[in-house]
Design an enzyme around this catalytic site. Structure first.
Site, PDB file in Angstrom:
ATOM      1  N   SER A 144     -58.737   9.694 -52.983  1.00 55.07           N
ATOM      2  CA  SER A 144     -58.145  10.541 -51.946  1.00 55.07           C
ATOM      3  C   SER A 144     -56.920  11.223 -52.515  1.00 55.07           C
ATOM      4  CB  SER A 144     -57.730   9.696 -50.737  1.00 55.07           C
ATOM      5  OG  SER A 144     -56.945  10.458 -49.835  1.00 55.07           O
ATOM      6  N   TYR A 157     -53.877   2.749 -46.960  1.00 55.21           N
ATOM      7  CA  TYR A 157     -54.950   3.599 -47.473  1.00 55.21           C
ATOM      8  C   TYR A 157     -54.527   4.290 -48.763  1.00 55.21           C
ATOM      9  CZ  TYR A 157     -58.476   7.333 -47.493  1.00 55.21           C
ATOM     10  OH  TYR A 157     -59.494   8.204 -47.846  1.00 55.21           O
TER      11      TYR A 157
END
Length: 267
Positions: A144, A157
């Site tokens: 990401s 995350y």
């Protein structure tokens, strides 16, 4: 080299393949001639892919946090060439549990790392052992852009994805001399269930407005917008994966390819 059928005769293991980016990766690889071992914790999505693509897709349930289950699945696939040697491994399985750090629970932190970091380790280790012995192979981890820039409310995350990126680069360094390439693809906002889950309840009534806020950015959370003016489609990410696992990328390893429309300004 043409992309048409460029992955014929190759077997790809894809995790998190039941929906979103994982599903798009399966489609992209199948279109290029690969056979795919499609795995997901929820088997329904991958079973639908197997029904759609027939012999080109084999569906299996898989919990990537279970190291023994991962090793057993890869061993089963390669046993007496039941499916064939795993030439490609794509780590897509991931979870997102958003929270401010002061409210983040131990369970959410551990669960996020178990899937997003340890899961990548389990799958990559199992695949790399065999690829290195054969002298060829390609591993791609879908990370990401949050791994490279701070995000409010996404500490677990972002940290887990940063760990996955660095792990994949270290693995790539170790196995490069044995013909195995390891790269990461780092998407920004992509139109998936995970993205929609971050929108507010009111966004359900006006998804276009929710998407517009992502594109425009949010000064209150110190988040830039998307210079290209659109949220990514899962296929945008899948195309990057398909390139990196192909021979067109034969001299690329330990690279982190951002697919975020310029959102992070490549910070």
């Amino acid at each position: 080299m043409s992309a048409d059928r460029e992955l014929s005769e190759r077997l790809a293991l894809v995790t998190g393949a039941g929906r979103g980016i994982g599903k798009a990766v399966v489609t992209a690889l199948v279109e290029r001639g690969a056979r795919v071992l499609a795995t997901d914790l929820d088997p329904r999505g991958v079973e639908a892919l197997a029904e759609k693509y027939g012999d080109q897709v084999t569906a299996r349930p898989l919990d990537v946090t279970d190291a023994a289950a991962v090793e057993a699945l890869v061993a089963e696939a390669e046993a007496e060439r039941a499916l064939g040697a795993v030439d490609i491994a794509v780590n897509v399985a991931g979870i997102l549990r958003g929270s401010q750090v002061v409210d983040l629970t131990d369970e959410d932190w551990a669960a996020t790392f178990a899937v997003n970091s340890s899961g990548v380790f389990h799958v990559s280790r199992s695949a790399a052992r065999r690829m290195a012995e054969r002298g060829h192979g390609s591993i791609v981890t879908v990370a990401s852009n949050a791994a490279g820039i701070p995000r409010a409310g996404l500490s677990a995350y972002a940290a887990s994805k940063a760990a996955a990126v660095m792990f994949t680069k270290c693995l790539g360094l170790e196995v490069a001399s044995r013909g195995v390439r390891c790269n990461t693809v780092s998407p920004g906002s992509t139109l998936t269930d995970m993205q929609r889950a971050m929108w507010t309840a009111s966004d359900d009534q006006d998804p276009a407005a929710a998407a517009r806020r992502v594109v425009e950015g949010d000064l209150a959370t110190h988040r830039t917008g998307i210079p290209l003016g659109r949220i990514a489609d899962p296929s945008d990410v899948a195309e990057a994966v398909a390139f990196l696992v192909s021979d067109r990328a034969r001299h690329i390893t330990m690279h982190d390819l951002y697919v975020d429309g310029g959102a992070t300004l490549r910070a």
